[in-house]
Design an enzyme around this catalytic site. Structure first.
Site, PDB file in Angstrom:
ATOM      1  N   ASP B 125       0.845  -1.188   0.000  1.00 47.52           N
ATOM      2  CA  ASP B 125       0.000   0.000   0.000  1.00 47.52           C
ATOM      3  C   ASP B 125       0.884   1.242   0.000  1.00 47.52           C
ATOM      4  O   ASP B 125       1.853   1.318   0.757  1.00 47.52           O
ATOM      5  CB  ASP B 125      -0.905  -0.019   1.240  1.00 47.52           C
ATOM      6  N   HIS B 132      -3.900  13.966   0.229  1.00 46.32           N
ATOM      7  CA  HIS B 132      -4.084  13.115   1.411  1.00 46.32           C
ATOM      8  C   HIS B 132      -2.901  13.241   2.365  1.00 46.32           C
ATOM      9  O   HIS B 132      -3.072  13.452   3.570  1.00 46.32           O
ATOM     10  CB  HIS B 132      -4.250  11.655   0.973  1.00 46.32           C
ATOM     11  N   GLU B 198     -10.377   3.984   3.259  1.00 45.45           N
ATOM     12  CA  GLU B 198      -9.494   4.777   2.404  1.00 45.45           C
ATOM     13  C   GLU B 198      -9.845   4.470   0.958  1.00 45.45           C
ATOM     14  O   GLU B 198      -9.800   3.315   0.531  1.00 45.45           O
ATOM     15  CB  GLU B 198      -8.011   4.465   2.680  1.00 45.45           C
ATOM     16  N   GLU B 200      -9.028   4.098  -2.645  1.00 44.58           N
ATOM     17  CA  GLU B 200      -7.812   3.875  -3.425  1.00 44.58           C
ATOM     18  C   GLU B 200      -8.132   3.130  -4.719  1.00 44.58           C
ATOM     19  O   GLU B 200      -9.205   2.555  -4.878  1.00 44.58           O
ATOM     20  CB  GLU B 200      -6.793   3.034  -2.626  1.00 44.58           C
ATOM     21  N   ASP B 230      -8.934   0.457   1.644  1.00 41.12           N
ATOM     22  CA  ASP B 230      -7.995   0.010   2.670  1.00 41.12           C
ATOM     23  C   ASP B 230      -8.549   0.393   4.045  1.00 41.12           C
ATOM     24  O   ASP B 230      -8.227   1.448   4.582  1.00 41.12           O
ATOM     25  CB  ASP B 230      -6.632   0.670   2.422  1.00 41.12           C
ATOM     26  N   ARG B 234      -7.746   3.808  12.930  1.00 37.50           N
ATOM     27  CA  ARG B 234      -6.890   4.974  13.181  1.00 37.50           C
ATOM     28  C   ARG B 234      -6.302   4.994  14.585  1.00 37.50           C
ATOM     29  O   ARG B 234      -5.182   5.482  14.791  1.00 37.50           O
ATOM     30  CB  ARG B 234      -7.681   6.264  12.957  1.00 37.50           C
ATOM     31  N   GLN B 237      -3.555   2.457  14.801  1.00 33.30           N
ATOM     32  CA  GLN B 237      -2.423   2.973  14.030  1.00 33.30           C
ATOM     33  C   GLN B 237      -1.626   4.033  14.796  1.00 33.30           C
ATOM     34  O   GLN B 237      -0.393   4.007  14.812  1.00 33.30           O
ATOM     35  CB  GLN B 237      -2.927   3.558  12.708  1.00 33.30           C
ATOM     36  N   LYS B 250      -3.963  -1.994   9.752  1.00 34.30           N
ATOM     37  CA  LYS B 250      -4.305  -2.185   8.342  1.00 34.30           C
ATOM     38  C   LYS B 250      -4.520  -3.651   8.011  1.00 34.30           C
ATOM     39  O   LYS B 250      -4.578  -4.002   6.834  1.00 34.30           O
ATOM     40  CB  LYS B 250      -3.159  -1.648   7.477  1.00 34.30           C
ATOM     41  N   THR B 254      -8.829  -5.485   3.527  1.00 36.00           N
ATOM     42  CA  THR B 254      -8.786  -4.559   2.409  1.00 36.00           C
ATOM     43  C   THR B 254      -9.749  -5.129   1.374  1.00 36.00           C
ATOM     44  O   THR B 254      -9.651  -6.308   1.031  1.00 36.00           O
ATOM     45  CB  THR B 254      -7.352  -4.472   1.831  1.00 36.00           C
ATOM     46  N   THR B 346      -4.447   6.772  -0.518  1.00 37.70           N
ATOM     47  CA  THR B 346      -5.738   7.440  -0.499  1.00 37.70           C
ATOM     48  C   THR B 346      -5.776   8.568  -1.520  1.00 37.70           C
ATOM     49  O   THR B 346      -4.852   9.376  -1.606  1.00 37.70           O
ATOM     50  CB  THR B 346      -6.015   7.994   0.910  1.00 37.70           C
ATOM     51  N   GLU B 360      -9.873  12.536   7.078  1.00 34.89           N
ATOM     52  CA  GLU B 360      -9.743  13.856   6.474  1.00 34.89           C
ATOM     53  C   GLU B 360     -11.092  14.587   6.435  1.00 34.89           C
ATOM     54  O   GLU B 360     -11.161  15.779   6.703  1.00 34.89           O
ATOM     55  CB  GLU B 360      -9.211  13.733   5.048  1.00 34.89           C
TER      56      GLU B 360
END
Lengths: 418, 418
Positions: B125, B132, B198, B200, B230, B234, B237, B250, B254, B346, B360
């Site tokens: 990834d 982003h 996310e 993508e 993805d 948060r 992470q 993560k 996915t 992203t 975001e």
């Protein structure tokens, strides 16, 4: 536990790494023959494919040795693993009625070429040795901030690249990469100048999982262990690793030893993890001795020179066991599969002579290492051969891992052919 | 390029995502039948396995559709990819002599269950969308240090977990994980509270490589593209990602869309990358238009409510193309294999309404998003269904990606069964 005597004399020598107690599993070929599964015994290899075809090596579930990998046995689970060990022990022990039949399927180890013993599904590398993390952290962030705040709470790891895992004996090509020295104002694309090794153990997942598993369940999933050298491009890593971790710095190659040492062979050598400085969360708590007393050493041989032993340490120096790493790995629900390979992280002991990488041994290049041949090393030079070895020392016998070796070739003159 | 007319009326409607120009490749099943390869055409699927067995779909090299995955075609390389497209175009175009034979192998899309279209070898990834990276960097490090120093010089990426890639329609279980809020003095093991998506694109490697490849070689290796979500925890992470990057945050799942859009279908939509703020090193330089003009949007549907479109953006907003990412990925010598999946990172546009993640969109939870049904969202709630969709708009036709969707299930009450 003491030595299980074999009818094969070389398997009974106290300095032989492969007694009946071990039953190390590899994939080998001789001459033009296809690679096939074999078991190490003394200085010989028992050809499992031939033994299965002749009816000598029958394991419930059957037909395990058609493929040149141990994945099928790994996937079959603990009952099969036990049945395999019991049958092999029966065949290879002194007094076995199968001696004559088995002798027909022996090949001298010295005549064999070794191949990858299993197909790597995915490869994860951890950072779970406290002395290593402290050394590296001290160099990069100072002694007061050596360990990241999360380090004592969980085994920090990152996903590596399964396609780059190779078997011992494979040459390693010094990589090119994007890097930027502290004295440069712009990055450049050039051959790596700080190429290093990392002394690790690899744990191999046998049975798959789908959802979080406990530490005990994780331990039960592990099929066996190998030696592992996570070749590392320190200058590429320094420039790329913020904010998402190592990527190309770790993607050139990772070398593993050719013999899988089954967990069962290591049972007598289980030891407790080091004292916990901070209580672990329940899902990571120690539930018994899950590290192993395995003596490890690293030898470095410049081209044309004898080797110098540059490190002596022990796997018991790890802070987190492979079972804890695997439990953490599944905590998000991440599915694990047969053939997943988990690198322990660099295994450094507290002494300077027990550091598991040149980065630590030469303290970032500031204190070059003097080799027996008189040369100095901060990082690896072209032509250097690096060899890991490991042994669990029993009472009158040993469980050997064999060797994990690789020679560094010069970088390509021009990496692109187009 | 204009619409290629089909004898199948539904394939000629300007709002149909799957005209002859597209030839999207999937794996489907109906009722109790085994999963098998199929090609989307209008509102139908052409059964490639049946068409091959009947002699209708013969491709030089032959025997491609015995497995329920497109990997074998992918590995066969560009000549086979072209031959496949030429033959399918011949079969499906208006006036084809094969119409009657092909009609026997059509299944209504609405009757089909879709499966993973290929076997993922490894999953990488990236973090290659500038808007982003700037948004996230501003939130975490302030506007002055938003982009890491390396960001404009290379596509930053990390290795993900192939075992966690699932096909659109799979439910996603909210993960547990180790996390530590800014207001906590100790970490805890608990269900994730900041679960996110996310937006993508995923690029799929067709032909393998062994050693560094140029950007042009990399572009030639890419077989096709899918939509990719993805899923990201948060809070997990934030606690785990220093110093080695995202790991369990993560690894839950996915999701990819079920139809592979071949690179050839996207040729008319190639666009240049954005203006370079800093000159790229030679090995990463743009050699032509390698991004694509693909309109993307994201819809969020709370359980029992209609969806709200929460993002509209375009793949051309990326700073690095998949070809550049792949070239960088091989720069260390890292071998790439058929089925490697590369997430773009992203895809956010410059406008607030074009942001590709809730992190975001809600600015870290500080500005919750108002949905059409009146509910607010900072992060995903249990029962939410998230759907990505993508379309390249041609002259009187479109190349559609279909949808990439998943519903968030509540966390397990107790994650451990032992």
């Amino acid at each position: 536990m003491s030595l299980i005597q074999s009818w094969l004399a070389s398997a009974n020598r106290p300095d032989n790494p492969f007694p009946v107690n071990n039953l190390a599993l590899g994939v080998f070929s001789t001459g033009d023959d296809d690679p096939r599964c074999g078991v190490a015994i003394g200085d010989m290899i028992l050809d499992c494919r031939a033994a299965e075809r002749s009816g000598l090596l029958e394991i419930p579930g059957g037909g395990f040795f058609g493929q040149p990998s141990w994945n099928q046995v790994m996937q079959a689970g603990p009952a099969t693993w036990s049945a395999l060990r019991a049958r092999l022990t029966g065949i290879l022990s002194r007094g076995s009625r199968d001696e004559a039949a088995a002798r027909q399927h022996l090949t001298a180890m010295s005549d064999a070429k070794m191949h990858m013993p299993f197909t790597v599904a995915e490869y994860t590398d951890f950072y779970a040795g406290r002395h290593h993390a402290t050394n590296v952290g001290t160099m990069f962030r100072g002694a007061d901030n050596a360990l990241p705040p999360n380090w004592l709470h969980m085994p920090i790891g990152y996903n590596g690249r399964a396609s780059s895992v190779v078997v011992s004996g494979s040459d390693i090509r010094r990589p090119w990469g994007q890097l930027k020295g502290p004295d440069h104002d712009k990055p450049a694309f050039m051959p790596c100048r700080r190429f290093d090794f990392e002394l690790e153990m690899g744990a191999i997942v046998g049975t798959p999982s789908n959802g979080p598993v406990t530490v005990d369940q994780a331990d039960a999933m592990i099929f066996g262990y190998v030696l592992l050298n996570d070749w590392s491009a320190r200058d590429i890593q320094a420039w790329e690793y913020q904010p998402l971790g190592p990527f190309q710095a770790k993607a050139t190659a990772t070398t593993i030893s050719p013999w899988i040492i089954m967990k069962a062979a290591l049972e007598p050598f289980r030891v407790d993890a080091p004292e916990r400085k901070v209580e672990l969360l329940s899902y990571l708590k120690d539930t018994g001795p899950m590290l192993y007393d395995i003596d490890l050493e690293v030898s470095l041989s410049p081209q044309g020179s004898d080797g110098t032993t540059i490190t002596r340490t022990n796997y018991r120096e790890m802070y987190y066991s492979a079972a804890q790493q695997l439990a953490h790995h599944t905590s998000s629900g991440c599915p694990m599969r047969t053939g997943d390979l988990l690198g322990s992280g660099t295994i450094s002991g507290p002494a300077k002579s027990a550091r598991g990488s040149l980065l630590e041994l030469s303290w970032g290049g500031k204190e070059p290492l003097r080799l027996d041949c008189g040369e100095d090393r901060s990082f690896l030079l072209d032509g250097d051969t690096l060899t890991l070895s490991g042994v669990a020392q029993g009472d009158g016998y040993m469980i050997g891992f064999g060797q994990c070796t690789g020679t560094l070739l010069p970088a390509l003159e021009a990496p692109y052919t187009a």
